[in-house]
Design a protein around this motif. Structure first.
Motif, PDB file in Angstrom:
ATOM      1  N   GLU A   1      -1.167  15.027   6.035  1.00 30.54           N
ATOM      2  CA  GLU A   1      -2.172  16.093   6.138  1.00 30.54           C
ATOM      3  C   GLU A   1      -3.361  15.549   6.934  1.00 30.54           C
ATOM      4  OE1 GLU A   1      -3.826  18.382   2.495  1.00 30.54           O
ATOM      5  OE2 GLU A   1      -5.395  16.952   3.098  1.00 30.54           O
ATOM      6  N   VAL A   2      -3.687  16.215   8.038  1.00 31.48           N
ATOM      7  CA  VAL A   2      -4.799  15.754   8.885  1.00 31.48           C
ATOM      8  C   VAL A   2      -5.908  16.805   8.850  1.00 31.48           C
ATOM      9  CG1 VAL A   2      -5.512  15.107  11.219  1.00 31.48           C
ATOM     10  CG2 VAL A   2      -3.228  14.468  10.395  1.00 31.48           C
ATOM     11  N   SER A   3      -7.097  16.404   8.418  1.00 32.53           N
ATOM     12  CA  SER A   3      -8.229  17.334   8.397  1.00 32.53           C
ATOM     13  C   SER A   3      -9.300  16.826   9.345  1.00 32.53           C
ATOM     14  CB  SER A   3      -8.833  17.423   6.999  1.00 32.53           C
ATOM     15  OG  SER A   3      -7.859  17.873   6.088  1.00 32.53           O
ATOM     16  N   VAL A   4      -9.798  17.730  10.196  1.00 29.38           N
ATOM     17  CA  VAL A   4     -10.887  17.387  11.094  1.00 29.38           C
ATOM     18  C   VAL A   4     -12.116  18.136  10.579  1.00 29.38           C
ATOM     19  CG1 VAL A   4     -11.686  17.347  13.479  1.00 29.38           C
ATOM     20  CG2 VAL A   4      -9.234  17.190  12.989  1.00 29.38           C
ATOM     21  N   VAL A   5     -13.163  17.383  10.250  1.00 35.23           N
ATOM     22  CA  VAL A   5     -14.316  18.018   9.612  1.00 35.23           C
ATOM     23  C   VAL A   5     -15.561  17.874  10.483  1.00 35.23           C
ATOM     24  CG1 VAL A   5     -13.409  17.550   7.310  1.00 35.23           C
ATOM     25  CG2 VAL A   5     -15.015  15.948   8.319  1.00 35.23           C
ATOM     26  N   ASP A   6     -16.452  18.830  10.344  1.00 37.18           N
ATOM     27  CA  ASP A   6     -17.709  18.781  11.071  1.00 37.18           C
ATOM     28  C   ASP A   6     -18.726  19.571  10.273  1.00 37.18           C
ATOM     29  OD1 ASP A   6     -18.166  18.151  14.393  1.00 37.18           O
ATOM     30  OD2 ASP A   6     -19.761  19.213  13.324  1.00 37.18           O
ATOM     31  N   LEU A   7     -19.992  19.269  10.489  1.00 39.87           N
ATOM     32  CA  LEU A   7     -21.044  20.022   9.793  1.00 39.87           C
ATOM     33  C   LEU A   7     -21.341  21.334  10.507  1.00 39.87           C
ATOM     34  CD1 LEU A   7     -23.383  16.980   9.156  1.00 39.87           C
ATOM     35  CD2 LEU A   7     -21.955  18.141   7.464  1.00 39.87           C
TER      36      LEU A   7
ATOM     37  N   MET B   1       0.849  -1.207   0.000  1.00 37.72           N
ATOM     38  CA  MET B   1       0.000   0.000   0.000  1.00 37.72           C
ATOM     39  C   MET B   1       0.881   1.253   0.000  1.00 37.72           C
ATOM     40  SD  MET B   1      -3.373   0.490   2.301  1.00 37.72           S
ATOM     41  CE  MET B   1      -4.567   1.737   1.909  1.00 37.72           C
ATOM     42  N   SER B   2       0.477   2.276  -0.771  1.00 37.03           N
ATOM     43  CA  SER B   2       1.280   3.499  -0.829  1.00 37.03           C
ATOM     44  C   SER B   2       1.203   4.261   0.490  1.00 37.03           C
ATOM     45  CB  SER B   2       0.821   4.377  -1.991  1.00 37.03           C
ATOM     46  OG  SER B   2      -0.567   4.428  -1.994  1.00 37.03           O
ATOM     47  N   PRO B   3       2.220   5.096   0.766  1.00 36.19           N
ATOM     48  CA  PRO B   3       2.241   5.770   2.074  1.00 36.19           C
ATOM     49  C   PRO B   3       1.033   6.680   2.277  1.00 36.19           C
ATOM     50  CG  PRO B   3       4.022   6.550   0.649  1.00 36.19           C
ATOM     51  CD  PRO B   3       3.341   5.447  -0.078  1.00 36.19           C
ATOM     52  N   VAL B   4       0.653   6.785   3.541  1.00 40.93           N
ATOM     53  CA  VAL B   4      -0.509   7.615   3.867  1.00 40.93           C
ATOM     54  C   VAL B   4      -0.125   9.089   3.739  1.00 40.93           C
ATOM     55  CG1 VAL B   4      -2.100   8.254   5.726  1.00 40.93           C
ATOM     56  CG2 VAL B   4      -1.406   5.862   5.436  1.00 40.93           C
ATOM     57  N   LYS B   5      -0.899   9.814   2.931  1.00 39.56           N
ATOM     58  CA  LYS B   5      -0.627  11.251   2.765  1.00 39.56           C
ATOM     59  C   LYS B   5      -1.694  12.107   3.438  1.00 39.56           C
ATOM     60  CE  LYS B   5       1.730  11.144  -1.718  1.00 39.56           C
ATOM     61  NZ  LYS B   5       1.128  10.361  -2.794  1.00 39.56           N
ATOM     62  N   SER B   6      -2.929  11.591   3.427  1.00 39.44           N
ATOM     63  CA  SER B   6      -4.028  12.435   3.904  1.00 39.44           C
ATOM     64  C   SER B   6      -5.003  11.632   4.770  1.00 39.44           C
ATOM     65  CB  SER B   6      -4.764  13.008   2.675  1.00 39.44           C
ATOM     66  OG  SER B   6      -5.850  13.771   3.089  1.00 39.44           O
ATOM     67  N   VAL B   7      -5.338  12.213   5.920  1.00 37.96           N
ATOM     68  CA  VAL B   7      -6.212  11.542   6.872  1.00 37.96           C
ATOM     69  C   VAL B   7      -7.351  12.490   7.231  1.00 37.96           C
ATOM     70  CG1 VAL B   7      -6.302  10.856   9.300  1.00 37.96           C
ATOM     71  CG2 VAL B   7      -4.474  10.011   7.875  1.00 37.96           C
ATOM     72  N   CYS B   8      -8.533  11.946   7.407  1.00 38.04           N
ATOM     73  CA  CYS B   8      -9.691  12.790   7.736  1.00 38.04           C
ATOM     74  C   CYS B   8     -10.369  12.266   9.003  1.00 38.04           C
ATOM     75  CB  CYS B   8     -10.660  12.741   6.551  1.00 38.04           C
ATOM     76  SG  CYS B   8     -12.293  13.377   6.883  1.00 38.04           S
ATOM     77  N   PHE B   9     -10.720  13.171   9.907  1.00 37.87           N
ATOM     78  CA  PHE B   9     -11.516  12.822  11.085  1.00 37.87           C
ATOM     79  C   PHE B   9     -12.895  13.442  10.908  1.00 37.87           C
ATOM     80  CE2 PHE B   9      -8.657  10.989  14.324  1.00 37.87           C
ATOM     81  CZ  PHE B   9      -7.430  11.160  13.685  1.00 37.87           C
TER      82      PHE B   9
END
Ligand code: NAD
Ligand code: UDX
Length: 530
Positions: free
Chosen positions: A31-37, A1-9
């Motif tokens: 890159e870590v993104s935390v998302v919410d509505l 598996m290719s390396p992890v570049k982007s993660v989302c919470f």
């Protein structure tokens, strides 16, 4: 598996925000993104007034978010769909409160937010994606997810589901995330499942020792989270059940917990007798487990876990009954000062706080209740009492809020301690501990606060809306870092009615010292020793 570049919470709450921040801090190349509505919640995460208070959290967030000391790799955004498209791994951290209506109401978890997040991922993902259950969910949730992903996912996009429950406690979240007792990763025992588990383990491996990363099958991992919370809650109900025997016999539950806890098989933690456990997790997760047993046709098991919650409810009402009987059977017209409304110290969270039940009972007795909490606002107390069934006219009539412990106690017949804030304790301070024990005088910074809010794209019934609001109060909370001065109990005695009573629901009071000042002191788990 290719390396992890982007993660989302998904879900910028008590779990998603701090977990995303620590993962970003420890993996600067990801890159870590935390998302919410919720716009307001995301705006707060992008400011210096974070929507939740956790000691030590702001510096962690700022380092990864502000690009002052290193390139930014932590982002808070409402662009849920765009972020999912980019992500290699998506953590679902949305709320799973107890259902308030329909089948399983009052027991089963409301999985609407979780399913909504799963559907969003299925609809948006354009490349192979690992989906991580971080929310606390019933065992076999991954099987339901698999069906949804298969039905909605784009052709050619593969999903691997992992279970990676969160064990942090509020008030110590940063310490718990930085030095977790363990990281649990559950996966399908297939080559692709095991490979996905390895990918996630490598992310944690940048700061968690390998031996603390535990890999199991996915169903064990899902169930282990419920089991851990149930076992912790059960310990508290056990010590609280013993506290009642202590009060009736003259034994002291603190001495019981200490003596029993010295047995290394028992251990000393989570044995602090109290007016009852609160918080958004214990009750919900024990009920979840009990309901699961019920649906699996295991009524004895269901009843066993249900009794943990029943003892907790009983403990709260037992405490109020003791107040009433000690105050000569009537509270009508008497001012009762309540110290503390949050469910434990170092948080402004009031979800399931024992104070709610006690205050409700005091209102029913027509007492004049005055509440002081160093962090919880009047608006939040009002909302909490409202959604827990108090009539607002009664709240207006019987409850008032004080800005300090002295106004609160002035002309009162009794002070009732319901949260173990350091400022209420007159015990000698002992060094900080990570969790409650019999001497839990933790020396953590004073908390600031939280504003919980949530919006969800799914259609919600009025009952669901009330559940959402119940678990996500929208009320802004006091934002002060100041460590308040200790209460001067001598001064408190001078301004109270006679006889002056103190009811200690948290065992933070040295009763001997107060008795020497002239107080009558009643303490959870301590009866008359003579
Ligand atoms: P929370 O209510 O603080 O936060 C959940 C967030 O999810 C809210 O901000 C809400 O707006 C957002 N959300 C809901 N649906 C969404 C969607 N479809 N898309 C985007 N955002 C959405 O909840 P929490 O306390 O962080 O708990 C989250 C989960 O973690 C729960 O299952 C809980 O049991 C578990 N947990 C909580 C703790 C804790 O201490 N609070 C500890 C361990 C585990
Ligand atoms: C709990 C679990 O500890 C954590 O692992 C899980 O991830 C989420 O649920 P939390 O609810 O934040 O964390 O706080 P915790 O410190 O466990 O306390 C819960 C309640 O139990 C509080 O009301 C606390 O005052 C009470 N408590 C705790 C006791 O009454 N006695 C104790 O000995 C410990």
């Amino acid at each position: 598996m290719s390396p992890v570049k982007s993660v989302c919470f998904i879900g910028a709450g008590f779990v998603g925000g701090p977990s995303g921040a620590v993962l970003a801090l420890k993996n600067p190349d990801v890159e870590v993104s935390v998302v919410d509505l919720s716009d307001t919640r995301i705006a707060a995460w992008n400011s210096d007034a974070l929507p939740i208070y956790e000691p030590g959290l702001l510096p962690v967030v700022k380092e990864a978010r502000d690009a002052e000391v290193r390139p930014q790799n932590l982002f808070f955004t409402t662009d849920v769909r765009g972020t999912i498209k980019r992500a290699d791994i998506v953590f679902i951290c949305v709320n799973t409160p107890t259902k308030t209506a329909g089948i399983g109401a009052g027991k089963a978890p409301n999985m609407a937010y979780f399913e909504s997040a799963t559907r969003m991922i299925a609809a948006e993902a354009e490349k192979d994606t690992i989906i991580v259950e971080k929310s606390t969910v019933p065992c076999r949730t991954a099987a339901n997810m698999r069906e949804i992903l298969k039905a909605i996912g784009k052709p050619g996009v593969n999903f691997e589901i992992l279970s990676n429950p969160e064990f942090l406690a509020e008030g110590t979240a940063v310490a718990d995330l930085m030095r977790p007792d363990r990281i649990l990763i559950g996966s399908m025992q297939t080559p692709s499942g095991l490979e996905a588990a390895e990918v996630l383990a490598n992310l944690y491996g940048s700061w968690v020792p390998k031996e603390n990363i535990l890999k199991t099958n996915i169903w064990s991992s899902e169930l282990a989270k419920l089991a851990a919370n149930a076992l912790l809650a059960q310990r508290i109900s056990s010590i609280n059940a013993l506290s009642a025997i202590c009060e009736a016999t003259g034994a002291d539950v603190g001495e019981i917990a200490y003596a029993a806890g010295l047995d290394s098989r028992i251990g000393s933690r989570m044995l602090q007798a109290s007016v009852g456990f609160g918080g958004s997790c214990f009750r919900k997760d024990v009920l979840n487990l009990s309901y699961m047993a019920e649906t699996l046709h295991l009524p004895e098991v269901a009843a066993y876990w249900q009794s943990v919650v029943a003892i907790n409810e009983w403990q709260k009402s037992r405490f109020t009954k003791r107040i009433i009987s000690t105050l000569y059977g009537t509270l009508t017209g008497k001012k009762i000062a309540v110290y503390g409304f949050s469910y434990k110290k170092n948080t402004a969270d009031t979800r399931e706080s024992a104070a709610i039940s006690v205050v409700k009972d005091l209102i029913a007795e027509q007492a004049k209740v005055c509440i002081y909490d160093p962090q919880v606002t009047k608006a939040q107390i009002w909302e909490e009492l409202d959604i827990n069934g108090c009539h607002l006219e009664d709240v207006e009539k019987y409850v008032s809020i004080a800005q300090n412990p002295y106004d609160c106690a002035s002309e009162s017949h009794a002070v009732v301690v319901l949260t173990e804030w350091d400022e209420f304790s007159n015990k000698d301070v002992v060094p900080a501990k990570k969790t409650a024990g019999e001497n839990p005088q933790q020396l953590l910074p004073s908390p600031v606060a939280s504003e919980h809010s949530s919006d969800n794209e799914m259609e919600m019934t009025p009952a669901d809306k009330s559940a959402r609001e119940r678990y996500n109060p929208r009320i802004a909370i006091k934002h002060t870092e100041a460590q308040n001065a200790k209460v001067d109990w001598e001064q408190i005695f001078d301004i109270m009615e006679r006889p002056a009573f103190v009811f200690d629901g948290r065992r933070v009071i040295d009763a001997g010292k107060l008795q020497r000042l002239g107080f009558h002191v009643e303490c959870i788990g301590r009866g008359n020793p003579f």
